[in-house]
Design a protein around this motif. Structure first.
Motif, PDB file in Angstrom:
ATOM      1  N   GLY A 137     -52.410  -2.923  17.661  1.00 40.23           N
ATOM      2  CA  GLY A 137     -51.936  -2.620  16.264  1.00 40.23           C
ATOM      3  C   GLY A 137     -50.260  -3.010  15.588  1.00 40.23           C
ATOM      4  N   SER A 138     -49.776  -3.715  16.501  1.00 41.62           N
ATOM      5  CA  SER A 138     -48.357  -4.640  16.152  1.00 41.62           C
ATOM      6  C   SER A 138     -48.958  -5.479  15.891  1.00 41.62           C
ATOM      7  N   THR A 139     -47.633  -6.044  15.100  1.00 45.71           N
ATOM      8  CA  THR A 139     -47.591  -7.479  14.478  1.00 45.71           C
ATOM      9  C   THR A 139     -47.097  -8.985  15.596  1.00 45.71           C
ATOM     10  N   ILE A 140     -47.669  -9.307  15.881  1.00 46.48           N
ATOM     11  CA  ILE A 140     -47.843 -10.386  16.784  1.00 46.48           C
ATOM     12  C   ILE A 140     -46.391 -11.787  15.767  1.00 46.48           C
ATOM     13  N   ASN A 141     -45.350 -11.415  15.974  1.00 45.30           N
ATOM     14  CA  ASN A 141     -44.380 -12.813  15.342  1.00 45.30           C
ATOM     15  C   ASN A 141     -43.716 -13.383  16.235  1.00 45.30           C
ATOM     16  N   LEU A 142     -44.268 -14.791  16.317  1.00 44.10           N
ATOM     17  CA  LEU A 142     -44.001 -15.899  17.459  1.00 44.10           C
ATOM     18  C   LEU A 142     -43.129 -16.931  16.177  1.00 44.10           C
ATOM     19  N   THR A 143     -42.282 -17.181  17.444  1.00 44.32           N
ATOM     20  CA  THR A 143     -41.023 -18.372  16.836  1.00 44.32           C
ATOM     21  C   THR A 143     -40.169 -19.407  16.862  1.00 44.32           C
ATOM     22  N   CYS A 144     -41.152 -20.967  16.635  1.00 48.56           N
ATOM     23  CA  CYS A 144     -41.164 -21.999  16.805  1.00 48.56           C
ATOM     24  C   CYS A 144     -39.963 -22.242  16.199  1.00 48.56           C
ATOM     25  N   ALA A 145     -38.867 -23.535  17.275  1.00 51.57           N
ATOM     26  CA  ALA A 145     -37.787 -23.505  16.967  1.00 51.57           C
ATOM     27  C   ALA A 145     -37.412 -25.378  17.121  1.00 51.57           C
ATOM     28  N   ILE A 146     -37.478 -25.565  15.926  1.00 49.16           N
ATOM     29  CA  ILE A 146     -37.375 -27.983  16.577  1.00 49.16           C
ATOM     30  C   ILE A 146     -36.030 -28.192  15.976  1.00 49.16           C
ATOM     31  N   HIS A 147     -35.452 -29.158  17.031  1.00 47.91           N
ATOM     32  CA  HIS A 147     -34.205 -29.136  17.971  1.00 47.91           C
ATOM     33  C   HIS A 147     -34.319 -30.935  17.788  1.00 47.91           C
ATOM     34  N   PHE A 148     -32.733 -31.333  17.388  1.00 45.88           N
ATOM     35  CA  PHE A 148     -32.750 -32.795  17.878  1.00 45.88           C
ATOM     36  C   PHE A 148     -33.571 -33.351  16.325  1.00 45.88           C
ATOM     37  N   SER A 149     -33.685 -33.186  16.081  1.00 41.39           N
ATOM     38  CA  SER A 149     -34.499 -33.331  14.419  1.00 41.39           C
ATOM     39  C   SER A 149     -33.319 -34.167  13.455  1.00 41.39           C
ATOM     40  N   LEU A 150     -32.893 -35.354  13.541  1.00 41.41           N
ATOM     41  CA  LEU A 150     -32.302 -35.375  12.305  1.00 41.41           C
ATOM     42  C   LEU A 150     -33.306 -35.238  10.954  1.00 41.41           C
ATOM     43  N   GLU A 151     -34.586 -35.206  10.997  1.00 44.73           N
ATOM     44  CA  GLU A 151     -35.232 -35.225   9.391  1.00 44.73           C
ATOM     45  C   GLU A 151     -36.135 -33.957   9.690  1.00 44.73           C
ATOM     46  N   PRO A 152     -36.931 -33.232   9.485  1.00 38.82           N
ATOM     47  CA  PRO A 152     -37.442 -32.300  10.008  1.00 38.82           C
ATOM     48  C   PRO A 152     -38.968 -33.062   9.916  1.00 38.82           C
ATOM     49  N   PRO A 153     -39.978 -32.058  10.631  1.00 39.15           N
ATOM     50  CA  PRO A 153     -41.165 -32.735  11.119  1.00 39.15           C
ATOM     51  C   PRO A 153     -42.559 -32.533   9.422  1.00 39.15           C
ATOM     52  N   ALA A 154     -42.746 -33.186   9.760  1.00 40.06           N
ATOM     53  CA  ALA A 154     -43.730 -33.420   8.121  1.00 40.06           C
ATOM     54  C   ALA A 154     -45.210 -32.562   9.198  1.00 40.06           C
ATOM     55  N   PHE A 155     -45.008 -32.284   9.168  1.00 39.03           N
ATOM     56  CA  PHE A 155     -46.310 -30.867   9.895  1.00 39.03           C
ATOM     57  C   PHE A 155     -45.682 -30.210  11.525  1.00 39.03           C
ATOM     58  N   ILE A 156     -45.999 -28.926  10.973  1.00 42.04           N
ATOM     59  CA  ILE A 156     -45.990 -28.580  13.063  1.00 42.04           C
ATOM     60  C   ILE A 156     -47.368 -27.767  12.551  1.00 42.04           C
ATOM     61  N   PHE A 157     -48.373 -27.673  13.221  1.00 42.35           N
ATOM     62  CA  PHE A 157     -49.899 -27.113  14.095  1.00 42.35           C
ATOM     63  C   PHE A 157     -49.451 -26.127  14.722  1.00 42.35           C
ATOM     64  N   TRP A 158     -49.698 -24.904  14.800  1.00 45.31           N
ATOM     65  CA  TRP A 158     -49.980 -24.111  16.205  1.00 45.31           C
ATOM     66  C   TRP A 158     -51.985 -23.443  16.053  1.00 45.31           C
ATOM     67  N   TYR A 159     -51.705 -23.382  18.036  1.00 42.80           N
ATOM     68  CA  TYR A 159     -52.867 -23.822  18.302  1.00 42.80           C
ATOM     69  C   TYR A 159     -52.647 -22.320  19.522  1.00 42.80           C
ATOM     70  N   TYR A 160     -53.906 -21.506  19.353  1.00 43.81           N
ATOM     71  CA  TYR A 160     -54.524 -20.436  19.775  1.00 43.81           C
ATOM     72  C   TYR A 160     -55.877 -20.999  21.025  1.00 43.81           C
ATOM     73  N   ASN A 161     -55.932 -20.974  21.946  1.00 39.92           N
ATOM     74  CA  ASN A 161     -56.497 -21.444  22.989  1.00 39.92           C
ATOM     75  C   ASN A 161     -56.937 -22.579  22.738  1.00 39.92           C
ATOM     76  N   ASP A 162     -56.285 -24.322  22.746  1.00 42.27           N
ATOM     77  CA  ASP A 162     -56.384 -25.017  22.864  1.00 42.27           C
ATOM     78  C   ASP A 162     -57.037 -25.422  20.454  1.00 42.27           C
ATOM     79  N   VAL A 163     -57.702 -24.873  20.800  1.00 40.26           N
ATOM     80  CA  VAL A 163     -58.084 -24.379  18.560  1.00 40.26           C
ATOM     81  C   VAL A 163     -56.591 -24.506  17.530  1.00 40.26           C
ATOM     82  N   VAL A 164     -56.635 -25.742  16.789  1.00 38.26           N
ATOM     83  CA  VAL A 164     -56.279 -25.212  15.667  1.00 38.26           C
ATOM     84  C   VAL A 164     -56.227 -23.668  14.927  1.00 38.26           C
ATOM     85  N   MET A 165     -55.367 -23.729  14.891  1.00 36.49           N
ATOM     86  CA  MET A 165     -55.377 -22.153  14.229  1.00 36.49           C
ATOM     87  C   MET A 165     -55.943 -22.515  12.544  1.00 36.49           C
TER      88      MET A 165
END
Length: 300
Positions: free
Chosen positions: A184-212
């Motif tokens: 019943g609560s909210t799952i809050n997952l935080t992904c931080a990307i370090h050491f990148s001079l340029e932000p990533p063009a995209f970020i994919f999240w996977y659930y059990n090896d499947v793109v969400m």
């Protein structure tokens, strides 16, 4: 007649003696002048020799204020700058420490790897006494990390070491590797990307090896991404968590590695590692208040 002849001889003798004395006096008066002249010339010559000797004693050296610990992102150009003073007719070389390979000598490159190049900036500084020799490594790779030496061809050889760090963009999901949340609560997952001079063009999240899919029939799934110059952060929010939401979640940026976390949605049970949405900051504030009260009582 004889008397006149005798008188003439006497006068001639007197004139000869006087002439000889005068010449002797002249020689004696010239000797001190010559000695004075030679004395004045010697210190001047010595002074010139001393000045020349001082100039010849100026030895080449390094500017120790230059940074020697250099960090470069992978795929970018790394710059190692060696600043030298009083170089004169000496040569500056760059040597890779791990294999003692001469990369450059003067303005010439001595490696078949075309990523290496030296940039020379002569006559820098107020009195033109400084020169800079910058080793450029294009498209820096992880294998390029290590120690490099800037060398001056003096006898004995002078060298100054630089350490190159090549960093690879990394992604990390905070709070892993295991996360427990209540149903019943909210799952809050935080992904931080370090050491990148340029932000990533995209970020994919996977659930059990499947793109969400954020428009799935389940609903309540959203992603928020904040791109920054140093750190890029992506938040995955899943509302009204159910036991069926348990499993492995992965974050995969376009320019970094994949990071994963395993989420457990529990009914009734409350492990210490359980995520409770907004309860986390409240509990932290409560613990801080209790600690302050204990410190106040102990000080009485």
């Amino acid at each position: 007649m004889a008397l006149r002849w005798h008188a003439k001889l006497t006068i001639a003798a007197i004139l000869f003696i006087c002439t000889e004395d005068t010449l002797s006096l002249g020689e004696r008066t010239m000797e001190p002048a010559e000695r004075h002249s030679s004395t004045n010339n010697r210190p001047r010559q010595q002074m010139l020799d001393t000045t020349t000797g001082q100039k010849s004693k100026l030895e080449p050296g390094f500017d120790l204020m230059q940074p020697t610990n250099v960090t470069s992102p992978v795929g970018k150009t790394a710059y190692l700058t060696c600043r030298v003073h009083n170089l004169g007719d000496k040569t500056v070389s760059w040597v890779r420490h791990r294999d003692i390979h001469i990369l450059t000598a003067g303005a010439y490159t001595y490696t078949s790897d075309q990523r290496f190049q030296v940039l020379h900036r002569p006559n820098s500084g107020s009195n033109n006494e400084w020169s800079e020799w910058t080793l450029c490594i294009k498209w820096a790779q992880e294998r390029d990390e290590g120690i490099y030496e800037c060398q001056i061809s003096t006898i004995p050889l002078k060298s100054h070491q630089y350490h190159l760090n090549v960093v690879v963009p990394t992604a990390a999901i905070l709070g892993g590797p295991e996360l427990y949340v209540g149903a019943g609560s909210t799952i809050n997952l935080t992904c931080a990307i370090h050491f990148s001079l340029e932000p990533p063009a995209f970020i994919f999240w996977y659930y059990n090896d499947v793109v969400m899919s954020y428009d799935s029939p389940r609903g309540g799934v959203s992603v928020i991404t904040e791109k920054g110059s140093d750190v890029t952060t992506s938040w995955l929010l899943i509302q009204a968590a159910q036991p069926s939401d348990s499993g492995e979640y992965r974050c995969k940026p376009s320019n970094a590695n994949m990071s994963s976390i395993r989420v457990h949605v529990l009914n009734g049970e409350r492990p210490e590692a359980m995520q409770t949405g907004t309860a986390g900051p409240i509990l932290s504030s409560s613990c801080l208040m209790v600690s302050l009260i204990i410190l106040y009582i102990s000080s009485l």
